[in-house]
Every structure is written in C-alpha cells, then in structure tokens.
Design an enzyme around this catalytic site. Structure first.
Site, short mmCIF file in Angstrom:
data_model
loop_
_atom_site.label_atom_id
_atom_site.label_comp_id
_atom_site.label_asym_id
_atom_site.label_seq_id
_atom_site.Cartn_x
_atom_site.Cartn_y
_atom_site.Cartn_z
N ARG A 156 0.60 -1.07 -0.88
CA ARG A 156 -0.30 0.14 0.40
C ARG A 156 0.51 0.96 -0.13
NH1 ARG A 156 -3.63 -1.08 5.15
NH2 ARG A 156 -4.20 1.33 4.40
N GLY A 197 4.24 -14.92 6.31
CA GLY A 197 3.20 -14.68 7.25
C GLY A 197 4.23 -14.05 8.22
N THR A 198 3.73 -13.52 9.38
CA THR A 198 4.21 -13.33 10.39
C THR A 198 4.69 -13.63 10.99
OG1 THR A 198 2.23 -12.38 11.58
CG2 THR A 198 3.34 -10.92 10.84
N ASP A 231 7.36 -1.47 10.75
CA ASP A 231 6.87 -0.58 11.30
C ASP A 231 5.46 -0.07 11.70
OD1 ASP A 231 3.94 -2.05 11.22
OD2 ASP A 231 3.43 -2.60 9.41
N ARG A 248 25.59 21.96 7.19
CA ARG A 248 25.40 20.94 7.40
C ARG A 248 26.14 19.44 8.08
NH1 ARG A 248 27.66 20.92 1.09
NH2 ARG A 248 27.45 18.73 1.67
N SER A 258 39.82 42.94 0.07
CA SER A 258 38.54 42.10 -0.69
C SER A 258 39.10 41.41 -1.99
CB SER A 258 37.49 43.57 -0.23
OG SER A 258 37.33 44.02 0.69
C1 UD1 Z 1 0.13 -7.26 11.92
C2 UD1 Z 1 -1.30 -8.69 13.02
C3 UD1 Z 1 -2.62 -7.67 13.67
C4 UD1 Z 1 -2.38 -6.59 14.25
C5 UD1 Z 1 -1.48 -5.90 13.32
C6 UD1 Z 1 -1.22 -4.28 13.83
C7 UD1 Z 1 -0.94 -10.61 11.70
C8 UD1 Z 1 -1.18 -11.36 10.70
N1 UD1 Z 1 -1.30 -9.57 11.97
O1 UD1 Z 1 -1.28 -7.28 11.30
O2 UD1 Z 1 -3.41 -9.02 14.38
O3 UD1 Z 1 -3.34 -5.86 14.49
O4 UD1 Z 1 -0.61 -6.28 12.59
O5 UD1 Z 1 -0.15 -3.39 13.04
O6 UD1 Z 1 0.05 -10.82 12.25
N2 UD1 Z 1 6.19 -9.28 8.30
C9 UD1 Z 1 7.18 -9.79 7.77
N3 UD1 Z 1 7.09 -11.14 6.92
C10 UD1 Z 1 5.63 -11.36 6.38
C11 UD1 Z 1 4.55 -11.04 6.80
C12 UD1 Z 1 5.04 -9.80 7.43
O7 UD1 Z 1 8.56 -9.86 7.37
O8 UD1 Z 1 5.72 -12.54 5.88
C13 UD1 Z 1 6.51 -7.83 8.87
C14 UD1 Z 1 5.96 -6.83 8.31
O9 UD1 Z 1 7.11 -6.17 7.21
C15 UD1 Z 1 5.39 -5.87 9.80
C16 UD1 Z 1 4.71 -6.71 9.86
O10 UD1 Z 1 5.47 -8.25 10.38
O11 UD1 Z 1 6.55 -5.15 9.31
C17 UD1 Z 1 3.53 -6.97 10.22
O12 UD1 Z 1 2.56 -7.50 9.06
P1 UD1 Z 1 1.97 -6.79 8.10
O13 UD1 Z 1 0.79 -7.13 6.92
O14 UD1 Z 1 1.51 -5.49 8.47
O15 UD1 Z 1 0.16 -6.66 9.01
P2 UD1 Z 1 -0.70 -6.57 9.33
O16 UD1 Z 1 -2.01 -6.92 8.09
O17 UD1 Z 1 -0.06 -4.90 9.40
CA CA Z 2 0.91 -3.13 9.17
#
Ligand code: UD1
Ligand code: CA
Length: 450
Positions: A15, A80-81, A105, A315, A405
């Site tokens: 996004r 996924g996370t 993030d 700077r 000067s």
């Molecule tokens: C996630 C949570 C959600 C929470 C929200 C808060 C999960 C499944 N959901 O959703 O419950 O309310 O954050 O902001 O965890 N990332 C990786 N690898 C991946 C996926 C994500 O490193 O495979 C990292 C992203 O770079 C990011 C963070 O994990 O920094 C969160 O991922 P994002 O996709 O933004 O999760 P949300 O959908 O916001």
């Molecule tokens: Ca997020």
C-alpha cells in the site's frame, strides 16, 4: 532478565506503492525500522534480529548502520508474521531469555511499555501488547476472559461479534525464546489469508494449558504504518510530541507548527528557535543559542550563545563554538568555527578550521573541491578575511592576518600579514566622459538609421 529483540521487516508494504521497502521510509529523518530498533534498544537486548525480505540488502545496511551488532535473518518468501519470526530461531538457538517481537512498521512503542511487558512475562507464558480504540479497522482482535487472553482473531477471519471487539493487537509479543519458537512451529496457515499468523501462538498456548495475558498501552504507541497517508499522520504525531517535549525542556518556539524536528534532535534550555526551522538528523543545540528563521541544520553542533541565521544552512560536521555568529545565506560543512568568530553574510565555509574572534567578510568562499579531491582551509585567531575572498584550499591564513577584498588566495598567508591577490586598480583621467560621448553618438546614429 536477558532479552532479545526480533523485528519483523520483510513485508513489501504494497500500500506504500514504492520501490523502497516500507520499513525504510523515513519518519523524522530516520527509517521506520530505526524507530522500532531504538524503542527496543532501551531494554539493552543481548541480540537484535531484524527479519528482512523485500529489499533485504538495503534493510540489512540500514539496520547495521544504526547498530553494527544487529543480526539479520532473511525471509525469502513472505508467508506471514509467524513464519517471519520463525526465521530468527537459528540465530537465537543459544539464547535463553525473553524474546520481544516488534514490527518494523510500528515506530512509536515506548520503552516503558516494553518494560511492563517484560515484567508481565515473569508470570505469564505469552504477553501481548494490546490497545483500546474507537476505530479498530483491520487490526487483529483480542479475545479475553478476565485477565486471560484466550486467542487473537485476525480481522479477515473474524465474525461480526469478534469484529465488534475494540481491544486490538499491536503485534508486539513477549515470550521465553524456547517456548516462542516451539509455539511458532505449531502455527498453520488455515485461514482467510493462507498466512502463518504469529498471533495464533496465543490460542495454541492456551490449548496447551499455558497462560497468556494482555498489557495495554495508548493507541498512539501502536500506530502501524501501511500507507503514505498513515506515514504523514505518524510524522504529524511525532512532530507534535517533539514540540511538546521541547517546551518542557525550556525551548522557546514562537511558531511551533513550522519547526520540524528529527528523531534525535537535542536542544538545550533557554534556546530560541524562530519560525520555519528544519532539523535534519544529528543536531545538538546547546543552551542559550538562537536559531533564526528559515535555517536548515543537520549533523551539526551549535554551542552556547551562538546565533545562526536567518536563512543559514549548517551541514554535516559543522561545529560552532560559543558565541559564534553565522548569518544569512551562509553554508557551513565539515568545519570547526572557533569561539566568537563571525561569518555573517553570503559565504561558503567547507572543510575548514577557523580560530577564535575571526571575522569572515561577506561573500567569502573556501574553494575546497578541485573536481576530484577535497582540501582544507585553516584560518587562525583574530584574522580578518576581506569580503569576496576566494580561499583556494589547501591553504592557511595565520593569526591576526588579513586578506584584501576580492582576493583569490592560493598560497599560505603568515601570521600578522596582509595578502592582496587581485588585479591592481588602473585610473584613466577624463576617460569616463570620453567613453560616454562615444557611446551616445553611436546610439544616435543607430536611431537615425532605423
Ligand atoms: C498485523 C497483525 C494484526 C495486528 C497488526 C498491528 C498478524 C497476522 N496480524 O497485521 O493482528 O493488529 O499487525 O499493526 O500478525 N512481515 C514480515 N513477513 C511476513 C509478513 C509480515 O516480515 O511474511 C512484517 C511486515 O514487514 C510488518 C509486520 O510484519 O513490519 C506486520 O505485517 P503486516 O502485513 O503489516 O501485518 P498487519 O496486516 O498489519
Ligand atoms: Ca501493519
């Protein structure tokens, strides 16, 4: 208690609509990732693991530029996370302590909040940071029963009753390392997104009879940035807090909304920061200094009583000693300016050392770059540099020396000497009148002809 940080930063950030990985977008002059790292650094962690994927090389570079001891785990596919956090397991296999998972993030988590989580972790197996919000949007929802957190349901998978919950998941989790990676190994991807959700470890822990609880914080701490609009909102929130903190610290800001701070700006008390001043990273301004309107500062140090601007640019490596004056349309880079020295108008001072109580006239330029290499200019104490002097570096001007000067100074000038390096003046008596007559005659002839 030993702690380790795992910062998830592999996502693309679709996004943001950007070639730059989301976590490298700057907020107050530092990548989002660095804000998360700084929040976690307050716990003095034994290890910091950044999980990188999209733009891994540049994410690694940014992480290690900030903290050279940071470890980087690569997540080649973003599944996924939970999968992301799992990539840190090999790097933490010898670590025995509490792991805090942060999101790259999510820049505003406060050190005190993390400390509260560590404390709660002493009596609970899994601790999740949650927040109450009037607008829960697409955040994961926390399903609680009294003090116990039963499970977390993602927005996509939630039913109407669950979506009505206003207690949300920030993403921050604390858990003992061995247990965390054990629970992560049990997570599957049978859900709406077909992703391995880290929040699922809560339900798994509960099904094993383990305890889980929520620590809550203010919504402002958990702001997760997914779009440019959210980035701008986060910047505004950061600036508002920085201005409020500056007031607390005894800084006068007559037009606070026009002053822009960086993540690491340090300003002493009884300083005056006039309207429309921008601080880039790495600025320290000591007590009693004045930064006048429309000045831009980065990577510099301004000592007590110094006055900068209006319209000045300091700077990287500009070091102003006490009571220095830097006036309008002056640029200073990588230069030490001694106590009480004045550079008041229209000058460029780069790669230079200036002594104390020296006066640099209007339009002076240190010619520091020969097209290939940079060279230094040294100016002593109590020197007087005449207006429009070009100092062709490498060159040095001694104590109490003067330059005429308009001089182009190419050789060193000894202490107490006057150097003049410009074409001598020639005067031709009556010549101006003669020249005017010739020119007027020419013009008359042209007008007759047309
Ligand atoms: C996630 C949570 C959600 C929470 C929200 C808060 C999960 C499944 N959901 O959703 O419950 O309310 O954050 O902001 O965890 N990332 C990786 N690898 C991946 C996926 C994500 O490193 O495979 C990292 C992203 O770079 C990011 C963070 O994990 O920094 C969160 O991922 P994002 O996709 O933004 O999760 P949300 O959908 O916001
Ligand atoms: Ca997020």
């Amino acid at each position: 208690m030993k702690t380790a940080l795992v910062i998830l930063a592999a996502g693309k950030g679709t996004r943001m609509n950007s070639d730059l990985p989301k976590v490298l977008h700057p907020l107050a002059g530092a990548p989002l990732l660095i804000h998360a790292m700084q929040a976690g650094a307050s716990l003095a962690p034994e290890h910091t693991v950044v999980v990188a994927g999209h733009g891994a090389a540049s994410v690694r570079k940014a992480a290690q530029a900030h903290d050279e001891t940071a470890l980087v785990a690569e997540q080649t596919e973003q599944l996924g996370t939970a999968h992301a956090a799992g990539q840190a397991a090999p790097l933490l296999k010898d670590f025995d302590g509490t792991v805090i998972v942060l999101f790259g993030d999510t820049p505003f988590v406060q050190p005190e909040t993390l400390e509260t989580m560590i404390a709660a972790q002493a009596t609970h197996d899994v601790v999740v940071l949650g927040f109450e919000t009037a607008d829960p949007g697409r955040y994961g929802r926390l399903v609680v029963d009294g003090e116990t957190l039963e499970r977390i349901v993602e927005f996509k998978d939630a039913d109407a009753a669950e979506r009505a919950i206003t207690l949300c998941n920030s993403g921050v989790i604390a858990c003992r390392s061995e247990l965390l990676f054990d629970l992560i190994a049990a997570v599957d991807n049978k859900n709406a997104a077909e992703e391995y959700y880290l929040p699922d470890i809560v339900g798994i822990a509960r099904s094993r009879g383990l305890s889980a609880t929520v620590v809550t914080c203010d919504e402002s701490e958990t702001l997760g940035i997914n779009s440019r609009a959210e980035l701008a909102a986060a910047e505004a929130a950061f600036q508002a807090r920085a201005r409020a903190a500056a007031f607390e610290d005894g800084v006068t800001l007559p037009a606070p909304d026009t002053v822009h701070f960086a993540f690491d700006t340090v300003i002493g008390r009884d300083t005056l920061i006039e309207p429309n001043v921008v601080f880039g990273p790495g600025v320290t301004v000591e007590s009693g200094a004045t930064i006048r309107a429309f000045s831009h500062l980065e990577g510099c140090h301004v000592a007590r009583g110094a006055v900068v601007g209006p319209y000045a640019r300091l700077r990287l490596g500009a070091e102003l000693s006490e009571n220095v004056r830097v006036g309008n349309f002056v640029e200073i880079k990588n230069a030490q300016i001694g106590e009480g020295t004045k550079v008041n108008h229209l000058s460029y001072i780069g790669d230079a050392t200036l002594g104390t109580q020296t006066n640099v006239g209007a339009g002076t330029i240190t010619c520091n770059y020969d097209g290939v290499l940079k060279h230094r200019t040294e100016i002593g104490d109590n020197a007087f540099i005449g207006s429009n002097t070009m100092l062709v570096a490498p060159v040095s001007i001694g104590d109490r020396a003067m330059t005429g000067s308009g001089s182009v100074i190419t050789s060193d000038v000894e202490a107490d000497a006057l150097a003049i390096a410009r074409a001598p003046q020639v005067e031709k008596p009556g010549m101006a009148t003669k020249l005017f007559d010739i020119l007027k005659a020419k013009k008359a002839k042209l007008q007759r002809g047309s």
